[in-house]
Scaffold this active site. Sequence first.
Site, short mmCIF file in Angstrom:
data_model
loop_
_atom_site.label_atom_id
_atom_site.label_comp_id
_atom_site.label_asym_id
_atom_site.label_seq_id
_atom_site.Cartn_x
_atom_site.Cartn_y
_atom_site.Cartn_z
N SER A 47 2.41 117.24 54.53
CA SER A 47 1.21 117.81 55.14
C SER A 47 -0.09 117.11 54.77
CB SER A 47 1.10 119.30 54.79
OG SER A 47 0.89 119.49 53.41
N LYS B 290 -4.30 127.40 53.06
CA LYS B 290 -5.01 126.16 52.74
C LYS B 290 -6.51 126.30 53.01
CE LYS B 290 -1.08 123.08 53.11
NZ LYS B 290 -0.53 121.80 53.61
#
Length: 341
Positions: A237, A282
Amino acid sequence: MKKKKNKAYLNALLIGIVLAMLGTFIQLPYYVTKPGMATELEPIIDVENGFQEEGEFLLTTIRMGKANVFSYAWANIAKYHEILPINHVRRENESDEEYSNRQMYYMEDSQESAITVAYRYADKPVTLKNNGIYIMGIVEGMPAKNELKPGDRIFAVDGIQIDEHTQFMDYVGDKKEGEVIEISIVRNGEEKSVSVALAPFPTNPDKIGIGIELITDIEVVTDPSIKIDTEKIGGPSAGLMFTLEIYNQLTEKDFTHGLRIAGTGTINLEGQVGPIGGIGQKIVAADNSDVDIFFAPNENGAANSDYQQALATAKDIKSDMKIVPVDTFEDALNYLASLDK
């Protein structure tokens, strides 16, 4: 009477300690994820004679662990904690070693794509070289289980050099059940050879093999050279943010503008940005780290894209971060270039 009360108190305390220990050490068939942190990339990535930057590019992480009674209970009430069934994280019969190996491969693949895209955009020499194939996983009940391990690098079969996984598959595809092949591998820096017989797959008897999952070991050769230290980071990611940091070190212009810039998203060799999981967590991690700009995968404008989820989370936590949608590395670069105006 006082002694009885003291004894009852001690018994209750002992029971409480035992229950607390059981709650801590008994693992449930779930994982719990929660916001991690934002980590600066400049100390991790070092381009030879690279240019310095005033701001920072950061990758964002999610903390994940196996659930126990307490973490499971807390995740049910804590915002931006998520409970995942174990089969949503681990493959069937996947060992800790295989899972770790798979995550590190995803990170290495992400690094290779990020380096390639950044160097190409910076018009710097970059080439891809195949160095054999790695074993990602081994199928239960197949012959390879007794001879091979995840992480072994195969460089030859029956004395024939192997550069990529399709070569191995084509070679084995011409064999029959019971035939034995000699596989040359590197394990922990040492070369060795093992003999493995071919057999039908338990779930697909018409298919013959030895029972290994393979990936090609690609080495990226660059000028100037680059070093990346991500031993404790797994998964793909951080691809977009890796690419931005590498490109920024390769170019004299500083695209950070003195800001703290985070984001997430996979990157492929064409520079396309892909979605990831846990975007809300996040966003929380980035906000906790005083990030100014956050790049989120736009998924070509999909209604429930990572970008839309990031917007919703930022609004919910009352963050003043600028959330920017991107479909490609070039989208992110163009946005940063626009800050000059």
